[in-house]
Design a protein around this motif. Structure first.
Motif, short mmCIF file in Angstrom:
data_model
loop_
_atom_site.label_atom_id
_atom_site.label_comp_id
_atom_site.label_asym_id
_atom_site.label_seq_id
_atom_site.Cartn_x
_atom_site.Cartn_y
_atom_site.Cartn_z
N ILE A 52 0.84 -1.20 0.00
CA ILE A 52 0.00 0.00 0.00
C ILE A 52 0.88 1.25 0.00
CG2 ILE A 52 -1.63 1.36 1.38
CD1 ILE A 52 -2.83 -1.34 2.32
N GLN A 53 1.93 1.26 0.82
CA GLN A 53 2.81 2.42 0.88
C GLN A 53 3.51 2.65 -0.46
OE1 GLN A 53 3.00 4.67 3.28
NE2 GLN A 53 4.42 5.84 2.01
N THR A 54 3.97 1.57 -1.10
CA THR A 54 4.59 1.69 -2.42
C THR A 54 3.62 2.30 -3.42
OG1 THR A 54 6.06 -0.20 -2.04
CG2 THR A 54 5.64 0.43 -4.34
N PHE A 55 2.39 1.80 -3.42
CA PHE A 55 1.38 2.32 -4.35
C PHE A 55 1.13 3.81 -4.10
CE2 PHE A 55 -3.07 3.33 -5.32
CZ PHE A 55 -3.10 3.02 -6.67
N LEU A 56 0.97 4.19 -2.84
CA LEU A 56 0.71 5.60 -2.51
C LEU A 56 1.86 6.49 -3.00
CD1 LEU A 56 -0.70 5.22 1.11
CD2 LEU A 56 -2.00 5.79 -0.96
N GLU A 57 3.08 6.00 -2.88
CA GLU A 57 4.23 6.78 -3.34
C GLU A 57 4.28 6.87 -4.86
OE1 GLU A 57 7.69 5.05 -1.61
OE2 GLU A 57 7.06 5.47 0.46
N LEU A 58 4.04 5.76 -5.54
CA LEU A 58 4.15 5.75 -7.00
C LEU A 58 3.10 6.63 -7.67
CD1 LEU A 58 5.06 2.06 -7.94
CD2 LEU A 58 6.57 4.00 -7.51
N VAL A 59 1.88 6.63 -7.15
CA VAL A 59 0.85 7.44 -7.82
C VAL A 59 1.11 8.93 -7.66
CG1 VAL A 59 -0.93 5.65 -7.67
CG2 VAL A 59 -0.78 7.38 -5.86
N GLN A 60 1.96 9.29 -6.71
CA GLN A 60 2.29 10.71 -6.54
C GLN A 60 3.44 11.17 -7.43
OE1 GLN A 60 1.90 12.26 -2.28
NE2 GLN A 60 1.83 10.03 -1.93
N ILE A 61 4.02 10.23 -8.19
CA ILE A 61 5.06 10.59 -9.16
C ILE A 61 4.39 10.95 -10.48
CG2 ILE A 61 7.08 9.79 -10.43
CD1 ILE A 61 7.61 7.83 -8.12
N ASN A 62 4.54 12.19 -10.91
CA ASN A 62 3.94 12.60 -12.18
C ASN A 62 4.55 11.78 -13.31
OD1 ASN A 62 2.43 14.57 -10.88
ND2 ASN A 62 3.90 16.21 -11.29
N SER A 63 3.69 11.18 -14.14
CA SER A 63 4.20 10.34 -15.23
C SER A 63 3.20 10.27 -16.37
CB SER A 63 4.53 8.93 -14.72
OG SER A 63 3.39 8.32 -14.13
#
Length: 373
Positions: free
Chosen positions: A10-21
């Motif tokens: 869950i923490q990984t997902f929360l971090e990745l979605v905040q990376i503009n891509s």
């Protein structure tokens, strides 16, 4: 069976979605994934797909070496997201993750990417045996499968079968059919004239193109085939007879013969209308990707079914109306199916994913590595 670290995932997902891509702007995402995968002992090569299509990052071709006597499998997800996808603020609720309502969430396909990272960590931590695993993390998927269509295929090792984790639907659904697509680009020519003084001297390209479109079968042709006019541009002023119109259209079908027939029907309509207006049109047709069509008894489908059942779910097949990187991989001779990972309302500001689906998607990735042993 095949448990993963839910909180870490869950923490990984929360971090990745905040990376503009957004598509063609995946640099920060690619750098983050490269760093994490290399730290996990995965070999990472970035290809030149981005350079070919005006992006700032290429596809990541990642190899986790394993038992060479076992099949080599490929997992693919895409790094890019659609708009509005800048500065996403995920909201962790009791049973799901959403955006704040002003952007998409980006579970399409960062749920799949997060699952891949968790799968690699789980294999390492639990010392699970596996064959060689190739991770094909693509750029530009949301803009016509640009990354996979322009991949440096020579950088990939020989693959026995592939699995895309990039479909809506409940865990256990396996996409075994998806359409091929052809893009049709048309320039309808006309002749300039003053619309008020001597319109008779002109040929209105808008009229000719409109006549052609009015004669076309569009929308849902049948349960296998669709067609659409995507954009129509022409004219600059109301007092000028328009001398050029450009049109972009598409046809899709699960059956190649029907695809070709629908495309030809549309081309014929444009050419016939041009002839009636005593003018010409330029038409180009490009096959964007091949269809996907696997029998339920094929090895790649049965492998997916075995993994799904190992988690206690009942597998089933479905057909999709959209293309994915799985289409391109199949076209390159790698038998590939697309698996549902539970995200919902994608490409909207209401997008969400349930926490259980996020977890089970990662568990399914782990199960897939064991299903081929």
């Amino acid at each position: 069976m095949y448990q993963v670290n839910r909180e870490r995932l869950i923490q990984t997902f929360l971090e990745l979605v905040q990376i503009n891509s957004l598509s063609r702007d995946e640099r920060n995402m690619a750098d983050r994934l490269t760093r994490e995968l290399q730290e996990l002992g995965v070999e990472v090569v970035e290809d030149t797909a981005g350079e070919k299509v005006g992006g700032n990052a290429g596809n990541l071709i990642c190899t986790l070496k394993g038992d060479a006597s076992k099949p080599t499998i490929l997992f693919t997800c895409h790094m890019d997201t659609v708009a509005p996808g800048l500065n996403i603020k995920p909201q962790l609720l009791e049973d799901r993750i959403t955006s704040d309502g002003t952007t998409i969430l980006g579970a399409d396909d960062k749920a799949g990417v997060s699952g891949i990272l968790e799968m690699v960590r789980t294999l390492k931590e639990q010392n699970l045996q596996h064959g060689t695993i190739v991770l094909f993390l693509t750029m530009g998927e949301e803009t016509g499968l640009l990354g996979s269509r322009h991949a440096d295929w020579e950088k990939l090792p020989k693959i026995d079968m592939g699995f895309a984790f990039d479909s809506n639907g409940p865990i256990g659904k396996v996409v075994t059919q998806a359409p091929a697509q052809e893009r049709i680009e048309v320039t309808m020519h006309g002749k300039l004239a003053h619309a008020g003084v001597n319109p008779e001297a002109g040929i209105n390209a808008i009229n000719a193109a409109s006549l052609a479109i009015s004669r076309m079968k569009l929308g849902r042709i049948n349960e296998r085939t669709t067609a659409n006019i995507g954009n129509f541009h022409g004219g600059d002023a109301t007092n000028v007879v328009c001398d050029k119109v450009t049109i972009a259209a598409e046809s899709r079908s699960l059956v190649l013969e029907e695809l070709e027939a629908q495309t030809q029907h549309m081309v014929d309509a444009f050419q016939a209308a041009a002839a009636e207006y005593n003018t010409t049109c330029d038409v180009t047709v490009q096959r964007m990707y091949s269809n996907l069509n696997h029998d339920v008894e094929s090895e790649v489908v049965q492998t997916a079914f075995k993994a799904v059942r190992s988690l206690g779910f009942e597998p089933s097949t479905m057909a999709s109306g959209g293309g994915s990187d799985a289409n391109v991989l199949n076209g390159m001779g790698i038998p590939t199916v697309n698996l549902a990972i539970g995200y919902e309302k994608i490409h909207t500001v209401s997008e969400f994913i349930r926490l259980n689906d996020l977890e089970n998607g990662a568990r399914l990735l782990v199960a897939m590595t064991q299903a081929v042993l």
